[in-house]
Design a protein around this motif. Structure first.
Motif, PDB file in Angstrom:
ATOM      1  N   GLN A 225       0.865  -1.173   0.000  1.00 34.72           N
ATOM      2  CA  GLN A 225       0.000   0.000   0.000  1.00 34.72           C
ATOM      3  C   GLN A 225       0.904   1.226   0.000  1.00 34.72           C
ATOM      4  N   ILE A 226       0.765   2.045  -1.022  1.00 36.08           N
ATOM      5  CA  ILE A 226       1.655   3.187  -1.197  1.00 36.08           C
ATOM      6  C   ILE A 226       0.817   4.458  -1.221  1.00 36.08           C
ATOM      7  N   THR A 227       1.234   5.449  -0.450  1.00 39.88           N
ATOM      8  CA  THR A 227       0.601   6.759  -0.509  1.00 39.88           C
ATOM      9  C   THR A 227       1.660   7.808  -0.802  1.00 39.88           C
ATOM     10  N   VAL A 228       1.272   8.766  -1.610  1.00 36.37           N
ATOM     11  CA  VAL A 228       2.156   9.872  -1.969  1.00 36.37           C
ATOM     12  C   VAL A 228       1.427  11.165  -1.613  1.00 36.37           C
ATOM     13  N   ASP A 229       1.877  11.802  -0.562  1.00 38.93           N
ATOM     14  CA  ASP A 229       1.346  13.106  -0.165  1.00 38.93           C
ATOM     15  C   ASP A 229       2.264  14.163  -0.766  1.00 38.93           C
ATOM     16  N   TYR A 230       1.678  15.137  -1.465  1.00 29.94           N
ATOM     17  CA  TYR A 230       2.521  16.125  -2.140  1.00 29.94           C
ATOM     18  C   TYR A 230       1.830  17.480  -2.207  1.00 29.94           C
ATOM     19  N   SER A 231       2.624  18.523  -2.263  1.00 26.16           N
ATOM     20  CA  SER A 231       2.101  19.871  -2.421  1.00 26.16           C
ATOM     21  C   SER A 231       1.475  19.997  -3.803  1.00 26.16           C
ATOM     22  N   ARG A 232       0.276  20.544  -3.842  1.00 24.45           N
ATOM     23  CA  ARG A 232      -0.432  20.702  -5.117  1.00 24.45           C
ATOM     24  C   ARG A 232       0.385  21.536  -6.114  1.00 24.45           C
ATOM     25  N   THR A 233       1.234  22.413  -5.620  1.00 23.10           N
ATOM     26  CA  THR A 233       2.050  23.237  -6.516  1.00 23.10           C
ATOM     27  C   THR A 233       3.014  22.402  -7.350  1.00 23.10           C
ATOM     28  N   LEU A 234       3.243  21.143  -6.971  1.00 26.23           N
ATOM     29  CA  LEU A 234       4.126  20.269  -7.740  1.00 26.23           C
ATOM     30  C   LEU A 234       3.439  19.660  -8.968  1.00 26.23           C
ATOM     31  N   GLU A 235       2.116  19.742  -9.047  1.00 24.93           N
ATOM     32  CA  GLU A 235       1.387  19.029 -10.098  1.00 24.93           C
ATOM     33  C   GLU A 235       1.909  19.273 -11.515  1.00 24.93           C
ATOM     34  N   PRO A 236       2.222  20.505 -11.918  1.00 24.14           N
ATOM     35  CA  PRO A 236       2.689  20.683 -13.303  1.00 24.14           C
ATOM     36  C   PRO A 236       4.007  19.963 -13.619  1.00 24.14           C
ATOM     37  N   ALA A 237       4.847  19.769 -12.600  1.00 24.34           N
ATOM     38  CA  ALA A 237       6.164  19.177 -12.831  1.00 24.34           C
ATOM     39  C   ALA A 237       6.271  17.722 -12.383  1.00 24.34           C
TER      40      ALA A 237
ATOM     41  N   GLN B 191      -1.775   5.625  -4.157  1.00 22.67           N
ATOM     42  CA  GLN B 191      -2.720   6.740  -4.109  1.00 22.67           C
ATOM     43  C   GLN B 191      -1.939   8.033  -3.960  1.00 22.67           C
ATOM     44  N   PHE B 192      -2.286   9.012  -4.787  1.00 23.26           N
ATOM     45  CA  PHE B 192      -1.670  10.337  -4.729  1.00 23.26           C
ATOM     46  C   PHE B 192      -2.641  11.283  -4.035  1.00 23.26           C
ATOM     47  N   ARG B 193      -2.145  11.983  -3.016  1.00 25.66           N
ATOM     48  CA  ARG B 193      -2.984  12.882  -2.238  1.00 25.66           C
ATOM     49  C   ARG B 193      -2.378  14.289  -2.247  1.00 25.66           C
ATOM     50  N   PRO B 194      -2.917  15.171  -3.098  1.00 29.23           N
ATOM     51  CA  PRO B 194      -2.392  16.537  -3.144  1.00 29.23           C
ATOM     52  C   PRO B 194      -2.817  17.352  -1.931  1.00 29.23           C
ATOM     53  N   SER B 195      -1.917  18.176  -1.462  1.00 21.83           N
ATOM     54  CA  SER B 195      -2.178  19.058  -0.332  1.00 21.83           C
ATOM     55  C   SER B 195      -2.300  20.487  -0.855  1.00 21.83           C
ATOM     56  N   THR B 196      -3.265  21.210  -0.339  1.00 24.86           N
ATOM     57  CA  THR B 196      -3.466  22.586  -0.792  1.00 24.86           C
ATOM     58  C   THR B 196      -2.629  23.589  -0.028  1.00 24.86           C
ATOM     59  N   PHE B 197      -1.999  23.158   1.062  1.00 23.22           N
ATOM     60  CA  PHE B 197      -1.237  24.099   1.887  1.00 23.22           C
ATOM     61  C   PHE B 197       0.011  23.412   2.402  1.00 23.22           C
ATOM     62  N   THR B 198       1.168  24.021   2.144  1.00 22.19           N
ATOM     63  CA  THR B 198       2.435  23.489   2.631  1.00 22.19           C
ATOM     64  C   THR B 198       3.195  24.603   3.337  1.00 22.19           C
ATOM     65  N   ALA B 199       3.603  24.356   4.564  1.00 19.14           N
ATOM     66  CA  ALA B 199       4.405  25.307   5.327  1.00 19.14           C
ATOM     67  C   ALA B 199       5.759  24.673   5.608  1.00 19.14           C
ATOM     68  N   SER B 200       6.811  25.483   5.524  1.00 18.32           N
ATOM     69  CA  SER B 200       8.158  24.982   5.773  1.00 18.32           C
ATOM     70  C   SER B 200       8.946  26.024   6.548  1.00 18.32           C
ATOM     71  N   GLY B 201       9.403  25.622   7.722  1.00 19.28           N
ATOM     72  CA  GLY B 201      10.200  26.539   8.537  1.00 19.28           C
ATOM     73  C   GLY B 201       9.473  27.842   8.783  1.00 19.28           C
TER      74      GLY B 201
ATOM     75  N   ASP C 112       4.160  32.462  -0.479  1.00 18.46           N
ATOM     76  CA  ASP C 112       5.178  32.713  -1.497  1.00 18.46           C
ATOM     77  C   ASP C 112       5.387  31.516  -2.420  1.00 18.46           C
ATOM     78  N   GLY C 113       5.001  30.327  -1.979  1.00 15.54           N
ATOM     79  CA  GLY C 113       5.155  29.134  -2.811  1.00 15.54           C
ATOM     80  C   GLY C 113       6.593  28.745  -3.082  1.00 15.54           C
ATOM     81  N   GLU C 114       7.496  29.159  -2.199  1.00 14.23           N
ATOM     82  CA  GLU C 114       8.910  28.860  -2.404  1.00 14.23           C
ATOM     83  C   GLU C 114       9.285  27.442  -2.018  1.00 14.23           C
ATOM     84  N   HIS C 115       8.443  26.783  -1.245  1.00 12.81           N
ATOM     85  CA  HIS C 115       8.737  25.432  -0.779  1.00 12.81           C
ATOM     86  C   HIS C 115       7.587  24.498  -1.119  1.00 12.81           C
TER      87      HIS C 115
END
Length: 123
Positions: free
Chosen positions: A3-15, A43-53, A59-62
Motif C-alpha cells: 500500500q503506497i501513498t504519496v502526499d505532495y504539495s499541489r504546486t508540484l502538479e505541473p512538474a 494513491q496520490f494525495r495533493p495538499s493545498t497548503f504546505t508550510a516549511s520553517g 510565497d510558494g517557495e517550498h
C-alpha cells in the motif's frame, strides 16, 4: 500489498510525472521487496497548503512530497533502506523542472498484522 501513498504539495502538479513515478515505483517494489506487480497500489494525495520553517507559505517557495510504502512484515532493514533510496531517486527523476525548493522524504513500514485486502472486478 504493498500500500503506497504519496502526499505532495499541489504546486508540484505541473512538474510531477505521477503516472511515470507510479510505474517506476511499482517496478522498484517488485524488484527490491519481491512484491507482486498486481498487488501494487498507489494513491496520490495533493495538499493545498504546505508550510516549511519560517517561510511564508503564500510565497510558494517550498513544496513537499512524502512517500509511504506499507509492506507485509518480513523484509529486513537493508531491503527497506534500499527501497527508500530507490523511492528518493525516482522522485528526483520525476520532479524535473520544479521551481520551488522540494522537501522529499520516504518511509518503508510494516503493515499491521490486522491488514487485510480484497480485490473485485466489476462485471
Amino acid at each position: 500489498m504493498p500500500q503506497i501513498t504519496v502526499d505532495y504539495s499541489r504546486t508540484l502538479e505541473p512538474a510531477f510525472d505521477r503516472g511515470g513515478f507510479a510505474r517506476a515505483l511499482h517496478e522498484a517494489v517488485v524488484e527490491i521487496a519481491a512484491a507482486k506487480p498486481d498487488a501494487c497500489t498507489t494513491q496520490f494525495r495533493p495538499s493545498t497548503f504546505t508550510a516549511s520553517g519560517y517561510a511564508d507559505p503564500a510565497d510558494g517557495e517550498h513544496a513537499a512530497v512524502h512517500v509511504t510504502v506499507g509492506l507485509l512484515a518480513g523484509r529486513g532493514d537493508e531491503t527497506k533502506a534500499r527501497l527508500t533510496e530507490a523511492v528518493l531517486d525516482l522522485l528526483r527523476d520525476h520532479l524535473a523542472g520544479q521551481d520551488a525548493a522540494v522537501h522529499a522524504s520516504a518511509e518503508i513500514r510494516d503493515l499491521d498484522p490486522s491488514y487485510r485486502k480484497f480485490f473485485r472486478l466489476n462485471p
